[in-house]
Structure formats: C-alpha cells, structure tokens
Design an enzyme around this catalytic site. Structure first.
Site, mmCIF file in Angstrom:
data_model
loop_
_atom_site.group_PDB
_atom_site.id
_atom_site.type_symbol
_atom_site.label_atom_id
_atom_site.label_comp_id
_atom_site.label_asym_id
_atom_site.label_seq_id
_atom_site.Cartn_x
_atom_site.Cartn_y
_atom_site.Cartn_z
ATOM 1 N N HIS A 46 -88.068 1.043 5.301
ATOM 2 C CA HIS A 46 -89.335 -0.170 5.538
ATOM 3 C C HIS A 46 -90.415 0.352 5.928
ATOM 4 C CE1 HIS A 46 -86.226 -3.029 6.951
ATOM 5 N NE2 HIS A 46 -87.306 -4.107 6.581
ATOM 6 N N ASP B 74 -90.717 -6.685 -4.497
ATOM 7 C CA ASP B 74 -90.050 -6.566 -5.310
ATOM 8 C C ASP B 74 -90.175 -6.831 -6.589
ATOM 9 O OD1 ASP B 74 -88.153 -5.532 -3.281
ATOM 10 O OD2 ASP B 74 -87.390 -7.748 -2.908
ATOM 11 N N ARG C 244 -80.929 21.267 -5.282
ATOM 12 C CA ARG C 244 -79.811 20.094 -4.711
ATOM 13 C C ARG C 244 -79.692 19.129 -5.025
ATOM 14 N NH1 ARG C 244 -82.110 20.451 1.844
ATOM 15 N NH2 ARG C 244 -80.616 22.478 2.809
ATOM 16 N N THR D 89 -94.826 -10.363 -2.682
ATOM 17 C CA THR D 89 -93.144 -9.223 -2.343
ATOM 18 C C THR D 89 -93.624 -8.247 -3.160
ATOM 19 O OG1 THR D 89 -91.179 -9.602 -3.251
ATOM 20 C CG2 THR D 89 -92.431 -10.752 -3.798
ATOM 21 N N ARG E 27 -88.709 15.945 -4.284
ATOM 22 C CA ARG E 27 -88.427 17.073 -5.234
ATOM 23 C C ARG E 27 -88.468 18.794 -4.603
ATOM 24 N NH1 ARG E 27 -87.500 15.458 -10.850
ATOM 25 N NH2 ARG E 27 -88.200 17.603 -11.259
ATOM 26 N N ARG F 31 -82.980 -5.661 -4.353
ATOM 27 C CA ARG F 31 -81.960 -6.137 -3.787
ATOM 28 C C ARG F 31 -80.808 -6.802 -5.130
ATOM 29 N NH1 ARG F 31 -80.095 -6.668 1.816
ATOM 30 N NH2 ARG F 31 -82.403 -6.708 2.539
ATOM 31 N N ASP G 169 -89.980 -9.217 -8.493
ATOM 32 C CA ASP G 169 -88.775 -10.367 -9.230
ATOM 33 C C ASP G 169 -89.218 -11.623 -9.341
ATOM 34 O OD1 ASP G 169 -88.385 -10.440 -6.421
ATOM 35 O OD2 ASP G 169 -86.327 -10.320 -6.441
ATOM 36 N N ARG H 82 -89.014 -15.961 8.381
ATOM 37 C CA ARG H 82 -88.183 -16.811 7.632
ATOM 38 C C ARG H 82 -87.649 -17.994 8.989
ATOM 39 N NH1 ARG H 82 -87.075 -11.270 6.122
ATOM 40 N NH2 ARG H 82 -87.075 -11.495 3.679
ATOM 41 N N ASP I 247 -89.166 -16.284 -3.517
ATOM 42 C CA ASP I 247 -89.138 -17.222 -3.762
ATOM 43 C C ASP I 247 -87.925 -17.299 -2.647
ATOM 44 O OD1 ASP I 247 -88.420 -16.412 -6.395
ATOM 45 O OD2 ASP I 247 -85.904 -16.242 -6.376
ATOM 46 N N GLY I 248 -88.069 -17.742 -1.906
ATOM 47 C CA GLY I 248 -87.537 -18.738 -1.070
ATOM 48 C C GLY I 248 -88.917 -18.749 -0.437
ATOM 49 N N GLY J 267 -90.203 -11.610 3.475
ATOM 50 C CA GLY J 267 -90.881 -10.198 4.049
ATOM 51 C C GLY J 267 -92.210 -9.608 3.360
#
Lengths: 324, 324, 324, 324
Positions: A254, A128, A163, A126, A155, A172, A130, A72, A103-104, A11
């Site tokens: 996205h 993320d 609301r 990435t 907000r 993920r 992570d 990928r 990672d990948g 990604g």
C-alpha cells in the site's frame, strides 16, 4: 447548470486532492456552487454532502489521499441505493456531478446517468493506469516513482549481498507500474499479466548470472499469470536447483497508493478537474475527461469501461535490450 | 601498525560506505596503508583483498549498500577457515583490522583476535540498533526514516478509506525501529519483542475507534512475541468479531536496508570509522568504537555481544499518551 | 556501421546516465562496438575516448550527473578544433555518434556533420524542455519535481509566517519549469519569458491578500522580462507601498540540475538512447530522436535548433483559475 | 494547574507541529484543558486564542510549518503589550504556558514570567541548534537533511562539470547545520562563524585540485566572518587568479525551514512537548525542557539565553581528515 457536486470513489490515488481542488475552483470561477460528497456513492446514499469554497481546498494540492474520503459501495449496486442517492442530490439541488475514480466508479456513474439523467463527467483517478481514454491516470506517476524509489533501495542491498530479489508491485490486471518501474529501476526481468511469462528463460539467465553480474532484480506485477512474487519465486527456485543462490521477496503493497503526488500527477489532476467542469457546462457528459497527447479528450463511459488500454510494446522491447 | 584492512559483514546498512571512507582516509592521513576485504570473512578466507586509496572512496559517502559487499560466512566458524583467513592477512602484511557489522561480526572478530592476536576494532553497522556500547548504530536512523516515510504514505490511504493497518517493520529481537517510527508516524499502537503485547487492549481500543478517529495504524516489529504483522492481524480480527472494519497488512521488508544514508548516519559512520583507526593506532583493540552521549567510547567485544541495550521506557510511555 | 561513440555536452541533466546506458546496451545488442567520449566536444578534440562495455554502465540508471562528464567547448567552434575532433574519431574507427545535450550541442553536431559527414543522432538532454521535436526533454521532469518539492517546503514556512515568497526557478528563455512547478505547487502567480508579466495585477491581488489567504507563492522563471526574482520582488515592493507585508526571495539554483532522475526521465532517456542507435543503424541521421505522443520521432537538427516549442496555453489558463 | 496554553514563536521549524500535538495530548491525558495561541506573542496580545482537543492535532505530526502560525512581535517588547497579553490569558483562565521557539521566544517568556508570574516552560524549536540546554533543537535534523540532499544534488552537477561550488546554508551565529551537512555531504571545506576561516588554505588546496579530484564543494554558513557564500567566493576568486576554474554559488535559503520533519525531529519534539507539560504540573517552570544524553533536562531560561553551546571539535577535525 448551477450546482455541481464532486466525489472520489474506489481505491484512492495521489493527486485526487489536486483534482478536487481544480474542480472546486473552476466551478467557482465559472459561477457555479460546488458541493463535496464524502466517501463516494456511500456518502451520496447517506446524504453526507457539504458546500465547498475556494478556501476549503487550500493547501491540499500537495497531499496524498483524498479529503473527501473514498469507499466502495455495495448499496449503490441496488436500484434502491441509487434512488436514495438521487433523492439526496435533488434535495441539494445538484444538477451536475464530477466523479473521480476508476472503472468501478465509471460503471456506477454510467448506470446512474442512464437511470436518472444527472449529467456526470469522470476524472481518471487510479494508480493502475488501466483506463482507456487517457494516456495516464491520476496517481500512476506517483505510484511508479514510489515503486522505483523502493527498487533503488533494494538494489543497494541486493548488490551488497549478491542476491536475487523478486519485487511485487501493484497491478492486478495491468502491468503499467511494473513496466515503467522495471525500466526505470534497471530490472533484469519484468513479469506482467499482459504477456506470457517465460520462467525457463528467467532460470536460464539466472544460471549465467555470476559471469557478468552478481545480483538481480525481478519486478512482478501482482496479477501476473504465474502468480504473485512469492509464488513466482517458489517456481523459479524449484526449477533452478541451486542452493548457492539467495532469493528474497519484497511486496511493496500500500505504500504505492499514498504519498505526495508528483508534479506530473498534480498537473494532470488539475487539468482533468478543470476539463470535467468545462465538460459539464458545455454538455459533454456521461464521459470521462482525460488527456491524450497533451490535449483534453472526452471519452464516453462506455468506451472507458469497455475498451482496453494496451501496454507499450516498445517499452517491453526496451526491457529486453537494457538488461543485457 | 603499518597496514590495516577494513571489511563489512552481516546484513548491510546505510552508512557502511561512509564508514569505509572514514577508515580509509583516516588511515592514509595517519600514514598507514589500507586494504579492503570483499564480502567480509568470506573474502578474507578467499584472499579477496585489494589496496584502497583516497580516491577509491570518492563519491560514496552518500550511497547505500557497501562497496566492499557483505556476506555471512559458514567457513569462518571453523578453525580451518579462520586459519586460512589469517594466512591471507599475513601474506598481505596486514597488522590491524576494522570490522564493520553487528553481533555476528563481532563474535567472529573476538574469536579471531583470541586465536591469532591481530588487533581489531569494530564499528556498529546494523539497522537494528541492538548493539550495546553505542547510542545508535550506523543505518538505524536511515531505516527509521524509511519506515516512517512508508507509514506516512500508508496513513494517507488509511485515512481515505477508514482502514486499520498493521505495518511490519524490521526487528527480530529489538523494537527500536518500531518504537521510533511508531512515535514519529503517530501510530496508535506499537508492538515490540521487549514488552508484552496486550491484544485485548488493542481490540478494546479498536472497538471505540469510530467515535474519535476512523482509521488506525499499528506498527509491529517482525519479532513481536504475538507473531509478525500477518499473524497479529489474524488474532485481532478473530477477537474483534466486527466485519465492518477493514484490516490491511503491509510488510515493509528490505527497503529498510537500502537508500542513501541520512545526515545522522553519515556523521555517525564517519566518526566511528575515524575512531576505529585511532583505536588501532593507540592500542584500544578487541573492542568496538561507538558514540555514547556524543563522545567516542570503546567497548570490549565481550560486552557488545553479551550485554543488552534496553529500549527507552520514556518513549513507550510517550506512545501511550500521544495516541489518545 | 561498426563502431559508435556517445558523449554528453552542455549543462548536465538528470537522466543523462540512463541515456548513456541505453545507447551502450542497445549498441552491444545490435552487434556494434561502443565508445564513450569524456567531456563532450572538448574530449573529442583531446582524444579522451574509451571503450564501453555492458558492465561499464551497470548501476548508473538511477544516478544524476553524467559518468562521461560534460563541458562547453570554445575550441570546437573553430575549424581547427573540429578537424582535430574528426581526426580522433577516425583514429578510433568511429563511424557514428550519439550526442546527448541541448541546442548548443545540436548546433555543433549539425556543423560537424555538414563538414565531415559522420552520421550523428542527438538525444534531448536538458532540464529546460525548450527543444523542438520532443514533448519532453531528459531531465525536465526531475527538475520540475525538485522545484516542486522546494516550493512545498517553502509553502510550509510561508503559511506559518503569512509571507509573500518569490521563488526563482531555472529557465533563461523558457517557462516550462516555472509553469509546471507553479501549477503543481499551487502558486498564486507564475512569471515566464513567453508572456507579458502584469505586475500591476500582481500588486492588486496582493493588496487583497489578507481577506481570503494570508500567504502567497510566486514562481519566477529566471529569464522573465521583468527580471529575476530579486528584481521582480523589488518592483512589486515599490509599487505596493505596504510595510506590513513581508517579502522573501529564494533562488533554487543548481539543485534543479542534480538528483536521481524520476521514473519518467529514466524511461524517456532509455527510449531516446535506444532510438538514437536504431536511427544510426537505419540511416536516420543529422537529427534528434525524441518522443512525441509516446512514439519515437526523428527531427532534423535544423528544426530542433530553428523552431520554438510553445508553452501550453491551457496550462497558463489553468494557473489563473486555480489560484483564486 | 487547570488550563494551559501553547504557542509557537520566532522562525518556524519542522517538528513544531509534532511538539504542539504532544503538548495537547499530554495535557488532556493529565486532565488539563488546553488552548492554542495563534502567531505567538502577537496573538497573545490580540487574544487570538482557541480551545484545542485531541482531534485538533490529528494528522499533523508529519507536517512542516506550524498550525498555530508564528510571528515576531514588536509590541510584546513594550510593557503595554505584555500587560495586554497577560489580560487575555487571565480572561481565558490560563494558568500555564508552553512556549515553542528559540532565543527570542525564551527572552520574552523570561521577562513575562518575572513580571506576571505565569508558569512557563519552553521547548527548543529552531533549525539552528544554537540553544544551550539540549543536545539538539527541534527542526535541526530536518534542516541538516534538507541541506544534505541539496548538496548531494549539487555534487552530481559539480562532478559532471569539474566545478567549484560554494553552498550557503543557514546559520547566522552558529555553524551546526554547516558542519553536519558538510561532513555528511563530503564537502572539501566548511566555513563557520565559530572558527577563523583560512582563505589562503582554501586557495592553496583549490590550486592542487586537478591532481586528485576535479570538483569541489565548499559549505558556507551564512554568518561566516568572511561573509556569505557570494562574498567568500569573490574573495577566493580574486586570490586564486586562475580563469580556468569555474566557480558557482548556491544559496539554499528557506527550503531549510520547511518540509516534513525527520523521525529524529518528531521524536524529539514529542518528548519535549510531553516534558514541558509535566514540568508545568510538577512546578519546573521558567525553564526549557530539552533532551541531553537521551534524558529530559530542564534548563532555566537564563541559562538557555545566556550560555553558548559550543560546536563539536571532533567534528571539525573529522572534516579536515575526510576531505583529503
């Protein structure tokens, strides 16, 4: 080391271009030739490789996306695919690789190195965050700020209409984006995969809502164990049994991947890119160049892939306190 | 005319605060007392009314949302509800009203005026731009720019991955946001409720995609007759029968309602707010103050509600040409 | 510890409000009463002090500036001024203070603590990042991103016209903003007070400009030893003796102080604010709560004021390499 | 008409790229060949001309600056320069021109047309909005929003410190940017070249400042008859004789020229670009394609240059009322 190649894979994330630029210019500065491989492992297999110069990376430091494109690759998972990729590198005389991704990407790079021995250094690209072996990944800061700006906007309308908003952010397997955008956005709750989400506590708190505040923002990481924002909202709605409350869901999606990188991401990307080339030259290979405590650190691909970066416990505690 | 009240009603839109500020300060400048009614007709019925001063509206011109909050009121649709509202206005001595909102707000204002004769002027506050009697509505320009920034971000990642993106923007009955953000964002297609969407043309074009461009952005107004973005994507995917193409959907959602208003929205809101008070004073009532061709125009509520503002045909033509 | 007070002092910085919010809510969470002092030491002397509640700090986490206002106080430099301030604190029963600001603020706090013994913890609130005892100061990340966005814009016009731009950023004594915005903005040179600026190297490089690139961006910290941007430009222009080159100067000025804080600044501010209250409770006083290597660290005011935070050498090296 | 050329000239403005894109794609759509001339008249003289295709203008609609670069040409003011330019056009077989720029650009185009008869249509590309024959110029809306965001940031710090800020925006001969950013930014005063600035009224108002508000923002167009912001501030300071007030000046400068264009500017640029090509084809030449009251209007270069677009009086009145 005379010729190196750089590619982006997995990604895309904001700052990848700044990282490519740093790789290219550091390589040239150090007297190396440098090549760009389009669309990650896919382009390596297809031989979609071109020479890059200093001016090839002019005016990209501020751009989202990646000028080398990303993909990928299923084929790279096969020995035949990797052999084809290797042959293309040999054909161009490439004797070192910088792999920008997550990672990948690093899993592929590790196998490739073990099979063919081409020195490779990774850069953590990435959104993320992570990845073990770096305090932050390239693109994370931009993604958090994009999420935060969206939360700020929501907000406004949440407050105007009293609301309850469930906002889904990316993540993920990891809640980093959720936690930082939640703290920054003044969220009442943040739900992340790393910790058990207590829906009853949420329901109880929402029941008391009208007393001190009238609107509420809940940030949900897409990989929370209770489900995505839509699912979590449905569960809460069922439990709360109060038709007077208005629930809304927004999935940021996205937009979190794109946009001009923040200063932090550009600096991080630039430092990682330079460190990757220096690693290749000095023989620190089969590893990722990250920044820990403001210093360059090289971590083996094995550790990057195998170890888990924990979420900051202080920040979770902070969230509880600040939402009172 | 000695005392007037102002309220916001219906979906909130960026610039409502700038409009409130203009109403309050123009009223004070003209020697009137001015009151704010919270949560639209709901607060009018409940008597949630307070005096406003010049400093009450300091430092709000740049804020999204509405300091007076907004709501939709079922009770105001009943004669009893409207009677209660009227009684509260009488109690406060209010002899004129500025109503900031959209179609629903003006429908309520028209009935209320016919029943009780309290002079009312409206200001067009809605992001959808679907109000007859003004070139633009307050909040539209901000919503378009928010959508556009999101499209810009998504183009980064679409281009990096050669993907086809369906981006859903707001617009249940009108395609104004879709058309302007589509032109601005360089979208390949825009689907709006006002015109027949030709899915076969889209499919044909997507089949030719790889030749000249590799990624594609399609903007879908939520109210398109072929469905929302998710539904349109599913139809296209079924028709195209090509697994090599990657389709993604992003629904921008409520971020389009919030955020700091753009310059255009602040100026428009300020002009409409001032014009509304001047209308009340000079007896132009039961109408909306809008801006047409840069001049203030008062249009009867009947026309605002009953007539349809057409989409600009030149812009649709532009979209076809620019996406080649 | 039962009652604490919080104030902001010195130049304001984005994130001060997020810090105030964290102080207030942590204090309440821990069972303390909390007061806000307006306009720093000035308000302490005048007794401009009010009780703060959880809702007092609602909806401010995203706002620039400071709801408690800030000021520089001459009177607090006198024993009489400090005595008056102390008396006001005693009058309100305040037995602990959180001081948000920079060097000057902590210098005052240190003297005040030595004279009157009121426990005080500081939070590093300044855009300049020049405070020892924390990796980053509150407001720095926002200021860098504001400078960077301005540089991005100016690059557009520099590139369109083949111009040489000198952009002045804040930093009287420190080049942190200049270095990070320079790296992020792809600047060709960055001039900072910490290192000797070699104008001849700049001139030489500019003479070669037309060959590989046609425009140039030079970031100048206002406190560079060669002068501000205007002065540096004049020197370069005199040395270069080439009328064909167009030189322009832009001084970014106070826009760097304002604006909505970035995610990083909001999180940092929140953590420092919480840590300050925890420090007061646990007896870590006469010190500043900062974040080093992602952990809370308390550093004595003496060290914060007396020690210098060095600029990152790796980043300066990076600048040389990336601008080739 | 078979081959046309497009160029940008004068100060660059955001949206020029969107305009180039529209010209190129409309021309191709209509069956014409299209060429780009680099650096305006300068490149026309030097023969710096290249063929453009649909993909040449991909992914530029959102970018500030101009891919064709811009310049001011002394040589084009001479008959020899224009003859050289004409010869280059003839060499490429170019029989129509689209000139994107402002007053100076159109003056050159008019003379060139009179001398050599090459059909030319102009597009109004300048941030200043001071061109007769169009409601707005391309880049104006972006410049106003950039100025406004800067004013919003400065208000944060002005409010935090109770300061009086003089903010200088672009506008040597016209106050359009000042007026719209001043209204939008809630400025207390706006000083523009079109109207007499009453410094005594400013001083009087500032003397009363502390009663109702404590900070103040004054927007000064660079071409105000009382001087630029620095000069106006000095005059006010001398008159007011009050050392307790803090005065600050910020000159926004070139950031107003760059940045991603707003939606409004992209749509306007696209419409003007398409209209220019349609004008060439249908014989509407020696004129500018603008948008008045949402419709395309062609105005002769003579009128564009010779007539003055007045500032909107309603807006000036608005400013007086809203700043109370």
């Amino acid at each position: 080391m005379k010729k190196i190649a750089v590619f982006t894979s997995g990604g895309d994330s904001p700052g990848m271009n700044a990282c490519i630029r740093a790789v290219v210019r550091t390589a040239i500065y150090k007297g190396l030739e440098v090549y760009g491989i389009n669309r990650g492992y896919e382009g390596m297999i297809e031989g979609d490789i071109k020479r890059l110069y200093s001016h090839s990376v002019s005016n990209i430091v501020q751009r989202g996306g990646t000028i080398l494109k990303s993909a990928r690759s299923q084929e790279f998972r096969t020995p035949e695919g990797r052999k084809a990729a290797y042959d293309n590198l040999v054909k161009h005389g490439i004797d070192g690789i910088v792999a920008i991704g997550g990672d990948g990407t690093f899993t592929g790079a590790k196998i490739f190195f073990e099979e063919f021995g081409i020195p490779t250094v990774g850069c953590p690209g990435t959104i993320d965050n992570d990845i073990y072996g770096t305090d932050y990944t390239i693109g994370f800061d931009t993604a958090v700020n994009t999420a935060l700006e969206a939360i700020d906007k929501i907000r406004d309308t949440a407050a105007a209409h009293d609301r309850i908003f469930f906002i889904e952010v990316m993540g993920r397997d990891a809640g980093f984006i959720a936690v930082e955008s939640g703290i920054g956005g003044g969220a009442e709750f943040v739900m992340v995969p790393e910790t058990k989400t207590d829906l009853d506590a949420v329901v109880k708190s929402l029941k008391n809502l009208r007393k001190t505040k009238t609107s509420c923002v809940i940030v949900v990481a897409e990989g929370d164990e209770e489900g995505n924002a839509e699912e979590v909202m449905a569960k809460v709605k069922t439990k709360i049994k109060d038709d007077s409350k208005e629930f809304k869901v927004t999935t940021l999606g996205h937009i979190q991947r794109g946009g001009n990188p923040t200063a932090r991401d550009r600096v991080l990307a630039s430092r990682c890119g330079m460190a990757a080339v220096e690693g290749l030259i000095s023989g620190k290979v089969n590893c990722m160049a990250g920044i820990i405590h403001q210093e360059v650190v090289y971590t083996s691909f094995a550790d990057c892939i195998g170890k888990t970066k924990p979420i900051n416990e202080d920040q979770l505690k902070l969230l509880d306190i600040l939402s009172i």
